[in-house]
Motif scaffolding. Structure first.
Motif, short mmCIF file in Angstrom:
data_model
loop_
_atom_site.label_atom_id
_atom_site.label_comp_id
_atom_site.label_asym_id
_atom_site.label_seq_id
_atom_site.Cartn_x
_atom_site.Cartn_y
_atom_site.Cartn_z
N ASP A 184 0.82 -1.46 -0.19
CA ASP A 184 -0.13 0.31 0.29
C ASP A 184 0.86 1.22 -0.18
OD1 ASP A 184 -2.28 -1.17 0.16
OD2 ASP A 184 -2.52 -1.13 2.01
N GLN A 185 2.21 1.16 0.58
CA GLN A 185 2.63 2.42 0.72
C GLN A 185 3.96 2.96 -0.48
OE1 GLN A 185 2.36 4.62 3.39
NE2 GLN A 185 0.86 3.16 3.77
N LEU A 186 4.02 1.64 -1.44
CA LEU A 186 4.68 2.04 -3.09
C LEU A 186 3.50 2.28 -3.71
CD1 LEU A 186 5.18 -1.91 -4.00
CD2 LEU A 186 7.00 0.06 -2.42
N PRO A 187 5.24 3.91 -4.60
CA PRO A 187 4.99 4.76 -5.51
C PRO A 187 3.60 3.58 -5.78
CG PRO A 187 6.89 5.28 -5.03
CD PRO A 187 6.44 3.76 -3.52
N PRO A 188 2.87 4.28 -7.19
CA PRO A 188 2.18 3.28 -8.08
C PRO A 188 2.31 4.01 -9.74
CG PRO A 188 1.09 5.46 -7.58
CD PRO A 188 1.55 5.80 -7.00
N ARG A 189 3.92 3.09 -10.01
CA ARG A 189 4.13 3.87 -10.86
C ARG A 189 3.92 2.82 -11.71
NH1 ARG A 189 9.06 3.57 -7.46
NH2 ARG A 189 9.88 5.84 -7.25
N TRP A 190 3.41 1.37 -11.97
CA TRP A 190 2.47 -0.03 -12.75
C TRP A 190 1.43 0.90 -13.21
CZ3 TRP A 190 2.27 -0.14 -7.24
CH2 TRP A 190 1.63 -0.01 -5.87
N ARG A 191 0.75 1.92 -12.91
CA ARG A 191 -0.17 2.50 -13.20
C ARG A 191 0.47 3.20 -14.60
NH1 ARG A 191 -2.21 5.90 -8.14
NH2 ARG A 191 -2.95 4.04 -7.47
N ASP A 192 1.34 3.52 -14.93
CA ASP A 192 2.59 4.13 -16.03
C ASP A 192 2.10 3.61 -17.63
OD1 ASP A 192 3.04 6.06 -14.68
OD2 ASP A 192 4.81 6.20 -14.23
N ASP A 193 2.18 2.06 -17.10
CA ASP A 193 2.17 0.83 -18.55
C ASP A 193 0.35 0.66 -18.31
OD1 ASP A 193 1.69 -0.67 -20.19
OD2 ASP A 193 4.08 -1.53 -19.52
N ALA A 194 -0.52 0.79 -19.13
CA ALA A 194 -2.26 0.99 -18.86
C ALA A 194 -1.96 -0.84 -19.77
CB ALA A 194 -2.10 1.78 -19.88
N GLU A 195 -0.83 -1.11 -20.42
CA GLU A 195 -1.39 -2.57 -21.37
C GLU A 195 -1.02 -3.82 -19.67
OE1 GLU A 195 0.72 -3.52 -24.77
OE2 GLU A 195 0.18 -1.91 -25.18
N GLU A 196 0.08 -2.95 -19.07
CA GLU A 196 0.66 -3.79 -17.63
C GLU A 196 -1.35 -4.00 -16.15
OE1 GLU A 196 4.39 -4.70 -16.78
OE2 GLU A 196 4.49 -3.76 -15.49
N LEU A 197 -1.08 -3.16 -16.53
CA LEU A 197 -2.32 -2.74 -14.86
C LEU A 197 -3.25 -2.82 -14.97
CD1 LEU A 197 -3.04 -0.27 -12.73
CD2 LEU A 197 -4.48 0.79 -14.67
N PRO A 198 -3.46 -3.63 -16.00
CA PRO A 198 -5.07 -5.33 -15.22
C PRO A 198 -4.10 -6.58 -14.83
CG PRO A 198 -5.15 -4.39 -17.77
CD PRO A 198 -4.21 -4.16 -17.13
N SER A 199 -3.16 -6.94 -14.68
CA SER A 199 -2.20 -8.10 -14.77
C SER A 199 -1.84 -7.78 -13.74
CB SER A 199 -1.19 -8.16 -15.93
OG SER A 199 -1.63 -9.05 -16.90
N PHE A 200 -1.37 -6.40 -13.72
CA PHE A 200 -0.29 -5.84 -12.16
C PHE A 200 -2.09 -6.17 -10.96
CE2 PHE A 200 1.32 -3.55 -8.62
CZ PHE A 200 2.39 -3.86 -8.48
N GLY A 201 -2.90 -5.19 -11.12
CA GLY A 201 -4.09 -5.35 -10.65
C GLY A 201 -4.51 -7.31 -10.17
N ASN A 202 -4.59 -7.92 -11.14
CA ASN A 202 -4.92 -9.62 -10.93
C ASN A 202 -3.96 -9.67 -9.78
OD1 ASN A 202 -6.54 -11.31 -12.33
ND2 ASN A 202 -4.46 -12.37 -12.25
N ASP A 203 -2.27 -10.01 -10.08
CA ASP A 203 -1.92 -10.30 -9.09
C ASP A 203 -1.43 -9.90 -7.61
OD1 ASP A 203 -0.48 -11.83 -11.11
OD2 ASP A 203 1.28 -10.84 -10.96
N ALA A 204 -2.07 -8.52 -7.81
CA ALA A 204 -2.35 -8.09 -6.23
C ALA A 204 -3.13 -8.32 -6.37
CB ALA A 204 -2.25 -6.16 -6.52
N GLY A 205 -4.61 -8.23 -6.17
CA GLY A 205 -5.86 -9.12 -5.91
C GLY A 205 -5.55 -11.01 -5.33
N LEU A 206 -4.51 -11.40 -6.45
CA LEU A 206 -4.36 -12.81 -6.05
C LEU A 206 -2.99 -12.80 -4.37
CD1 LEU A 206 -4.10 -14.63 -9.17
CD2 LEU A 206 -6.01 -14.86 -7.84
N TYR A 207 -2.55 -12.06 -4.30
CA TYR A 207 -1.88 -12.37 -3.32
C TYR A 207 -2.08 -11.47 -2.26
CZ TYR A 207 1.83 -10.98 -0.52
OH TYR A 207 2.62 -11.29 0.78
N LEU A 208 -3.28 -11.06 -1.93
CA LEU A 208 -4.09 -10.87 -1.46
C LEU A 208 -5.12 -11.51 -0.87
CD1 LEU A 208 -6.05 -8.15 0.71
CD2 LEU A 208 -7.71 -7.95 -0.99
N GLY A 209 -5.88 -12.28 -1.47
CA GLY A 209 -6.24 -13.42 -1.17
C GLY A 209 -5.14 -14.52 -0.49
N THR A 210 -4.25 -15.02 -1.25
CA THR A 210 -2.93 -15.71 -0.58
C THR A 210 -2.94 -15.77 1.11
OG1 THR A 210 -2.05 -15.96 -2.66
CG2 THR A 210 -0.88 -16.06 -0.53
#
Length: 150
Positions: free
Chosen positions: A68-94
């Motif tokens: 939650d504290q990381l600077p959101p640099r992943w938002r700079d890549d619109a193509e990667e953003l959905p996959s990054f969000g998917n992984d974040a959700g899977l990690y949250l679930g883990t």
């Protein structure tokens, strides 16, 4: 719902992937809780991106606070953003499955992997991860805290 990584898992576990979640895929997925947890905890893209920032994804609630504290640099890549969000959700679930008593993964034909709590409530962790990646809200640690209370 198309879940590409599920195809590889299904092949290893004797089911033929269909390109979408159907009842046979969900049943095969539910028969192997350890394999399911291992598969969903991989989160390769998320791990690769946060490793350089010094965040260790160790399956603890404190690692969610670090994310939650990381600077959101992943938002700079619109193509990667959905996959990054998917992984974040899977990690949250883990983290939820590893730390909240009675929580387990379930494959929902409508939304894909969800976390089922002992109370019977389902948490759509992938949607939460995608919202967090795109907007920063809700924070992953907040979703975890709300889930751990139930």
């Amino acid at each position: 719902m198309n879940i590409p990584f599920l195809d590889h898992w299904l092949k290893r576990h004797g089911s033929e992937p269909s390109g979408s979640v159907d009842s046979a895929s969900a049943e095969a997925f539910d028969r192997d809780p350890e394999g399911r947890a291992e598969l969903l905890s991989e989160c390769e893209l998320l791990r690769a991106r946060v490793e350089s920032a010094g965040v260790a994804l160790d399956g603890t609630p404190s690692s969610l606070q670090e994310l939650d504290q990381l600077p959101p640099r992943w938002r700079d890549d619109a193509e990667e953003l959905p996959s990054f969000g998917n992984d974040a959700g899977l990690y949250l679930g883990t983290v939820i499955v590893r730390n909240v008593p009675g929580a387990r993964w379930r494959l929902s034909p409508d939304v894909g992997p969800v976390v089922l709590l002992a109370s019977g409530r389902e948490v759509e962790v992938v949607a939460a991860g995608q919202d967090w990646a795109a907007t920063g809200s809700p924070e992953l640690s907040q979703v975890y805290a709300e889930t751990a209370e139930n």
